[in-house]
Design an enzyme around this catalytic site. Sequence first.
Site, PDB file in Angstrom:
ATOM      1  N   ASN A 119       0.869  -1.184   0.000  1.00 32.15           N
ATOM      2  CA  ASN A 119       0.000   0.000   0.000  1.00 32.15           C
ATOM      3  C   ASN A 119       0.901   1.227   0.000  1.00 32.15           C
ATOM      4  O   ASN A 119       1.544   1.518   1.008  1.00 32.15           O
ATOM      5  CB  ASN A 119      -0.883  -0.038   1.255  1.00 32.15           C
ATOM      6  CG  ASN A 119      -1.708   1.232   1.424  1.00 32.15           C
ATOM      7  OD1 ASN A 119      -1.765   2.070   0.516  1.00 32.15           O
ATOM      8  ND2 ASN A 119      -2.343   1.371   2.581  1.00 32.15           N
TER       9      ASN A 119
ATOM     10  N   LYS B 239       0.002   4.236  -0.190  1.00 31.58           N
ATOM     11  CA  LYS B 239      -0.652   5.398   0.444  1.00 31.58           C
ATOM     12  C   LYS B 239      -0.484   6.620  -0.474  1.00 31.58           C
ATOM     13  O   LYS B 239      -0.484   6.474  -1.687  1.00 31.58           O
ATOM     14  CB  LYS B 239      -0.101   5.615   1.856  1.00 31.58           C
ATOM     15  CG  LYS B 239      -0.179   4.316   2.682  1.00 31.58           C
ATOM     16  CD  LYS B 239       0.067   4.493   4.142  1.00 31.58           C
ATOM     17  CE  LYS B 239      -0.060   3.122   4.826  1.00 31.58           C
ATOM     18  NZ  LYS B 239       0.049   3.175   6.268  1.00 31.58           N
TER      19      LYS B 239
ATOM     20  N   HIS C  93      -9.422   0.988   5.159  1.00 32.86           N
ATOM     21  CA  HIS C  93      -8.125   1.195   5.815  1.00 32.86           C
ATOM     22  C   HIS C  93      -8.334   2.158   6.988  1.00 32.86           C
ATOM     23  O   HIS C  93      -9.134   3.092   6.899  1.00 32.86           O
ATOM     24  CB  HIS C  93      -7.105   1.769   4.825  1.00 32.86           C
ATOM     25  CG  HIS C  93      -5.709   1.741   5.376  1.00 32.86           C
ATOM     26  ND1 HIS C  93      -5.274   2.663   6.292  1.00 32.86           N
ATOM     27  CD2 HIS C  93      -4.677   0.883   5.175  1.00 32.86           C
ATOM     28  CE1 HIS C  93      -4.019   2.373   6.622  1.00 32.86           C
ATOM     29  NE2 HIS C  93      -3.635   1.300   5.949  1.00 32.86           N
TER      30      HIS C  93
ATOM     31  N   GLU D 212      -6.714   4.569   7.998  1.00 34.77           N
ATOM     32  CA  GLU D 212      -6.493   5.987   7.669  1.00 34.77           C
ATOM     33  C   GLU D 212      -7.732   6.578   6.997  1.00 34.77           C
ATOM     34  O   GLU D 212      -8.028   7.763   7.167  1.00 34.77           O
ATOM     35  CB  GLU D 212      -5.230   6.119   6.801  1.00 34.77           C
ATOM     36  CG  GLU D 212      -3.972   5.919   7.656  1.00 34.77           C
ATOM     37  CD  GLU D 212      -2.774   5.328   6.924  1.00 34.77           C
ATOM     38  OE1 GLU D 212      -2.744   5.347   5.689  1.00 34.77           O
ATOM     39  OE2 GLU D 212      -1.858   4.839   7.620  1.00 34.77           O
TER      40      GLU D 212
ATOM     41  N   GLU E 178      -4.982  -4.965  10.639  1.00 30.13           N
ATOM     42  CA  GLU E 178      -3.940  -3.962  10.848  1.00 30.13           C
ATOM     43  C   GLU E 178      -4.199  -3.220  12.158  1.00 30.13           C
ATOM     44  O   GLU E 178      -5.018  -2.292  12.192  1.00 30.13           O
ATOM     45  CB  GLU E 178      -3.940  -2.947   9.703  1.00 30.13           C
ATOM     46  CG  GLU E 178      -3.654  -3.548   8.344  1.00 30.13           C
ATOM     47  CD  GLU E 178      -3.123  -2.507   7.369  1.00 30.13           C
ATOM     48  OE1 GLU E 178      -2.032  -2.722   6.833  1.00 30.13           O
ATOM     49  OE2 GLU E 178      -3.779  -1.466   7.155  1.00 30.13           O
TER      50      GLU E 178
ATOM     51  N   GLY F 200       2.922   2.258  10.727  1.00 31.31           N
ATOM     52  CA  GLY F 200       3.864   3.358  10.551  1.00 31.31           C
ATOM     53  C   GLY F 200       4.586   3.766  11.824  1.00 31.31           C
ATOM     54  O   GLY F 200       5.225   4.815  11.880  1.00 31.31           O
TER      55      GLY F 200
ATOM     56  N   SER G 294       3.860  -2.219  10.204  1.00 30.51           N
ATOM     57  CA  SER G 294       5.317  -2.224  10.358  1.00 30.51           C
ATOM     58  C   SER G 294       5.972  -3.547   9.967  1.00 30.51           C
ATOM     59  O   SER G 294       6.952  -3.964  10.580  1.00 30.51           O
ATOM     60  CB  SER G 294       5.705  -1.840  11.790  1.00 30.51           C
ATOM     61  OG  SER G 294       5.255  -0.523  12.093  1.00 30.51           O
TER      62      SER G 294
ATOM     63  N   GLY H 148       3.036  -1.208   4.197  1.00 29.72           N
ATOM     64  CA  GLY H 148       3.025   0.209   3.846  1.00 29.72           C
ATOM     65  C   GLY H 148       4.418   0.667   3.439  1.00 29.72           C
ATOM     66  O   GLY H 148       4.878   0.440   2.315  1.00 29.72           O
ATOM     67  N   GLY H 149       5.113   1.292   4.376  1.00 31.66           N
ATOM     68  CA  GLY H 149       6.408   1.911   4.106  1.00 31.66           C
ATOM     69  C   GLY H 149       7.389   1.027   3.354  1.00 31.66           C
ATOM     70  O   GLY H 149       8.051   1.485   2.404  1.00 31.66           O
TER      71      GLY H 149
HETATM   72  P1  13P Z   1       3.359   0.345   7.554  1.00 35.28           P
HETATM   73  O1  13P Z   1       3.841  -0.962   6.963  1.00 35.28           O
HETATM   74  O2  13P Z   1       4.073   1.541   7.022  1.00 35.28           O
HETATM   75  O3  13P Z   1       3.298   0.264   9.044  1.00 35.28           O
HETATM   76  O4  13P Z   1       1.832   0.526   7.053  1.00 35.28           O
HETATM   77  C1  13P Z   1       0.947  -0.515   7.198  1.00 35.28           C
HETATM   78  C2  13P Z   1      -0.279  -0.174   6.456  1.00 35.28           C
HETATM   79  O5  13P Z   1      -1.047   0.686   6.842  1.00 35.28           O
HETATM   80  C3  13P Z   1      -0.560  -0.901   5.200  1.00 35.28           C
HETATM   81  O6  13P Z   1      -1.848  -0.675   4.750  1.00 35.28           O
END
Ligand code: 13P
Length: 251
Positions: free
Chosen positions: A9, A11, A93, A95, A163, A169, A209, A230-231
Amino acid sequence: MRRKIAAGNWKMNGTLTQLEHLNVLAKRHPTPKVDIVVCPPNTLIAPATAQTGTTAIAIGAQDCHTATTGAHTGDTSAQMLSEAGASHVLVGHSERRCDHDETDRVVCGKAQAAIAQGLIAIICLGETLQQREAGSTLEVIADQLAASIPDIATGETAVIAYEPVWAIGTGLVATAAQIGEVHGFIRAQLIKRFGEDAGQRFRLLYGGSVKAGNADEIFAVADVDGALVGGASLNCDDFSPIITALENSSP
Ligand code: 13P
């Protein structure tokens, strides 16, 4: 057997030049034992799809609207995403739930719209730190599961991503015991609602993470069928070892 999924993802990150990471990934994983899905921002879906072409990398979106068309300024429908080349879409999600006040009912409508359009809906859920500390994690997950997954969902059309909000993050990762408890609970709830066979077919992803350094431990947990990253999905050098770890955990 459930085929595992490594999903990225991006983002609100990524530019045209960063699509080069997809070329590298495709070269490093020409015939992967797992599904690979990358969800860039909407502006990159069409070019990403054009670039990945016949490779093993599928392209997904990060959100869709509940409606097919209409007066919804700034929104994108599942039909539009599909036309742009997406085969998957994240819905719910944390967010989106937080930044846009999305309720379980809205998330359910989005998942329904996605599935009706032939997209695979990756339905996200997870508790906040406050909810975990209050001891209500499983209750929160049960409520989100019940209200966010449409009745039409099947293991072929929907994927569940757990999640924990506090692990996104932050560098904080849920322990193997915490992940195992929630994934086992989600599996049991799915079986209760959809029946033994249908419940067993849903794939459950962990997100929060996930990195190359913790992937082996996470993928060894029962009922973890992959990750939503994510990252670490933004860069092929970070994402590729996670894909390899998932392949190595697959029979
Ligand atoms: P991170 O892997 O950056 O913690 O993000 C997880 C996430 O929200 C994937 O949708």
